[in-house]
Design a protein around this motif. Sequence first.
Motif, PDB file in Angstrom:
ATOM      1  N   UNK A 297       0.697  -1.562  -0.094  1.00  0.00           N
ATOM      2  CA  UNK A 297      -0.011  -0.599   0.290  1.00  0.00           C
ATOM      3  C   UNK A 297       0.113   1.145   0.203  1.00  0.00           C
ATOM      4  N   UNK A 298       2.511   1.304  -0.497  1.00  0.00           N
ATOM      5  CA  UNK A 298       3.274   2.374   0.117  1.00  0.00           C
ATOM      6  C   UNK A 298       3.232   3.100  -1.908  1.00  0.00           C
ATOM      7  N   UNK A 299       3.755   4.194  -2.214  1.00  0.00           N
ATOM      8  CA  UNK A 299       3.362   4.232  -3.700  1.00  0.00           C
ATOM      9  C   UNK A 299       4.116   5.483  -4.341  1.00  0.00           C
ATOM     10  N   UNK A 300       5.187   5.708  -4.618  1.00  0.00           N
ATOM     11  CA  UNK A 300       5.065   7.760  -5.061  1.00  0.00           C
ATOM     12  C   UNK A 300       4.406   8.312  -5.465  1.00  0.00           C
ATOM     13  N   UNK A 301       4.057   9.287  -4.667  1.00  0.00           N
ATOM     14  CA  UNK A 301       2.543  10.197  -4.848  1.00  0.00           C
ATOM     15  C   UNK A 301       3.281  10.685  -5.996  1.00  0.00           C
ATOM     16  N   UNK A 302       4.245  11.456  -6.674  1.00  0.00           N
ATOM     17  CA  UNK A 302       4.242  12.016  -8.468  1.00  0.00           C
ATOM     18  C   UNK A 302       3.727  10.875  -8.980  1.00  0.00           C
ATOM     19  N   UNK A 303       4.425   9.756  -8.944  1.00  0.00           N
ATOM     20  CA  UNK A 303       4.780   9.007 -10.177  1.00  0.00           C
ATOM     21  C   UNK A 303       3.544   7.784 -10.041  1.00  0.00           C
ATOM     22  N   UNK A 304       2.708   7.409  -8.834  1.00  0.00           N
ATOM     23  CA  UNK A 304       1.911   6.663  -8.686  1.00  0.00           C
ATOM     24  C   UNK A 304       2.123   5.101  -8.753  1.00  0.00           C
ATOM     25  N   UNK A 305       4.182   5.369  -9.011  1.00  0.00           N
ATOM     26  CA  UNK A 305       4.607   3.747  -9.145  1.00  0.00           C
ATOM     27  C   UNK A 305       5.260   3.139  -7.245  1.00  0.00           C
ATOM     28  N   UNK A 306       5.406   1.895  -7.115  1.00  0.00           N
ATOM     29  CA  UNK A 306       5.956   1.889  -5.941  1.00  0.00           C
ATOM     30  C   UNK A 306       6.794   2.030  -6.150  1.00  0.00           C
ATOM     31  N   UNK A 307       7.686   2.084  -4.784  1.00  0.00           N
ATOM     32  CA  UNK A 307       9.620   2.735  -4.913  1.00  0.00           C
ATOM     33  C   UNK A 307      10.156   1.709  -5.179  1.00  0.00           C
ATOM     34  N   UNK A 308      11.145   2.104  -5.968  1.00  0.00           N
ATOM     35  CA  UNK A 308      11.940   0.630  -6.718  1.00  0.00           C
ATOM     36  C   UNK A 308      12.529  -0.653  -5.429  1.00  0.00           C
ATOM     37  N   UNK A 309      12.874  -0.022  -4.484  1.00  0.00           N
ATOM     38  CA  UNK A 309      13.926  -1.072  -3.602  1.00  0.00           C
ATOM     39  C   UNK A 309      12.254  -1.960  -2.387  1.00  0.00           C
ATOM     40  N   UNK A 310      10.592  -1.623  -3.019  1.00  0.00           N
ATOM     41  CA  UNK A 310       9.403  -2.322  -1.849  1.00  0.00           C
ATOM     42  C   UNK A 310       8.915  -2.514  -3.280  1.00  0.00           C
ATOM     43  N   UNK A 311       8.268  -4.148  -2.728  1.00  0.00           N
ATOM     44  CA  UNK A 311       8.047  -4.585  -3.364  1.00  0.00           C
ATOM     45  C   UNK A 311       6.243  -5.390  -2.512  1.00  0.00           C
ATOM     46  N   UNK A 312       4.773  -5.450  -3.853  1.00  0.00           N
ATOM     47  CA  UNK A 312       4.198  -5.566  -2.310  1.00  0.00           C
ATOM     48  C   UNK A 312       3.734  -6.765  -1.551  1.00  0.00           C
ATOM     49  N   UNK A 313       4.076  -8.083  -2.854  1.00  0.00           N
ATOM     50  CA  UNK A 313       4.382 -10.008  -1.805  1.00  0.00           C
ATOM     51  C   UNK A 313       5.557 -10.455  -2.909  1.00  0.00           C
ATOM     52  N   UNK A 314       5.469 -10.973  -1.994  1.00  0.00           N
ATOM     53  CA  UNK A 314       6.531 -12.651  -2.374  1.00  0.00           C
ATOM     54  C   UNK A 314       5.552 -13.593  -2.973  1.00  0.00           C
ATOM     55  N   UNK A 315       6.615 -15.153  -3.417  1.00  0.00           N
ATOM     56  CA  UNK A 315       5.866 -16.404  -3.151  1.00  0.00           C
ATOM     57  C   UNK A 315       7.312 -17.046  -2.735  1.00  0.00           C
ATOM     58  N   UNK A 316       7.570 -18.134  -2.237  1.00  0.00           N
ATOM     59  CA  UNK A 316       8.060 -18.789  -2.077  1.00  0.00           C
ATOM     60  C   UNK A 316       8.569 -19.962  -1.599  1.00  0.00           C
ATOM     61  N   UNK A 317       9.434 -21.240  -1.845  1.00  0.00           N
ATOM     62  CA  UNK A 317       9.156 -22.181  -1.205  1.00  0.00           C
ATOM     63  C   UNK A 317       9.858 -22.720   0.371  1.00  0.00           C
ATOM     64  N   UNK A 318       9.323 -23.375   0.799  1.00  0.00           N
ATOM     65  CA  UNK A 318      10.073 -23.879   1.902  1.00  0.00           C
ATOM     66  C   UNK A 318       9.641 -25.235   2.580  1.00  0.00           C
ATOM     67  N   UNK A 319      10.573 -26.104   2.232  1.00  0.00           N
ATOM     68  CA  UNK A 319      10.167 -27.497   2.829  1.00  0.00           C
ATOM     69  C   UNK A 319       8.954 -28.666   1.732  1.00  0.00           C
TER      70      UNK A 319
END
Length: 499
Positions: A131-153
């Motif tokens: 839920x975090x975006x750059x106010x001017x561009x409307x894009x998410x800062x490139x060091x943040x991601x909304x979610x991830x998928x991963x596998x564990x065991x």
Amino acid sequence: MLVDVYQPWIAGGKEGMKLLQSLDCGSDDSIILLYTNDVHSHWEGVTRLAAQIRHYRARLGNRVLLLDGGDHMDRAFSETEGTYGAANLHIMNALRYDAGVIGNNEGLTFEPERLGDVYRKWGQFPMLAANVFDLDSGERPNWLTPWIRLERNGYRIGIVGVTASYPDYYKLLGWDVTDPIDAVADAVAELRPTVDLLIVLSHCGLPVDERMAEQIDGIDLILGGHTHHLLQEGRRIKDTWLLAAGKHGNYLGVVECCRRAGKIHMKPYCIPTAELEPDEIIVQELGRWREEAVRHLAAPVTVLSEPLAVHLAKPSPLGQLLAQGLRSAARADIGLVNAGQLLGHIPAGEVTEGMLHAICPSPTNPVRMQLSGSALRRALKECLQEEWIHKTIRGYGFRGTELGTLCFDGLQMEATVHADETRIRLWREDGREILDTDMLWVGSIDMFVFGAGYLSLKQGENIQFLLPDFLRDILKSQLQNELELERCRESRFTLTTLD
């Protein structure tokens, strides 16, 4: 049974033994989620958490998943301030975090570009914020991601991150932080069909987490924070488990996950860390970053020919200097600040960045607001009373202990005490008396606007938050101004006691 693979001290005394003996997710196809939240750079707690985490990893290897729920950084601590959060990230890297979410302490007390630079340079794990975006561009800062998928065991895991929304505040820093529940609903719709386990890292507070569990189907686990709540044995709402580990590293959150009859079963709980010995590897790593911070904070600010004192119970040169700075920064009629923001005197001689941080550690921001004469008079009357001077304040960014009296600039105050009655008269600098019906522009602090401290100061109108400066930034500028240093020693308050 997991009790077969853990030493009894791991869970902390009799309470921990009781928890361990009840575990039943110890099969080879299980996974263990470990969780921290609201550490706030409390390094003693971090080193105890590290001991616990290292033990789990040594015994369970790749079956461990380590997550953080935000507010790991706190600029009140010199290691964080002096490295701009790099120390925190290096410690988290050493502990091999799998993901984290930013909290308001990261989002609101660091400048976005500098914070992004630190994460891009040093971060070795994903930082989440759907839920975090750059106010001017409307894009998410490139060091943040909304979610991830991963596998564990063998488990397909989806992890969503959301942080508390303070939209008006965040906009001043150039960010648009949207409703977290809406963001989670969108993420669940995207992730749920492709994962076995869906986790929300929520730095939004318990009330929001409860609504999230009630309103959104498909969430298996909400790992919470922000309100520093402890859910020691978890809480279940509908089909969703909630867990939170308090604050400052006092507890480690644990969630055992195992498969039974084709379904994933979870057992959440929190383990106290108070009885653990610190992890020596992390202690040594912290020592290196502490030295780095000391070097940065040794930068000179100015040289004083005379010391500047501060007093909790009466106006003082240092308190008045800060009030002057707030008035100037806000272009206001008067400046107003509580003495408790300042934790010590400044001696004569060289003043460094570290000294300013030590006496003014709170991540408190200036504000500009309009305040009535009556609200101002009430606060200035209360600030003469012991119960207000020594009032304990917690939260709201305050890193001191007691409120302290009010220090001010731009007015003269005369207090007359007779029996149990105190009368207050106030004048502007030009000699005009301040009436209850007057409206004045005041330069003050956000803590008052949030309702902490002198309560009448919450009645301000047309409030403007002056970000990103902290009070120590204001003080630094003042210390470099000879005229302001002369003015701060003026007498602005007269107290008369009548028999």
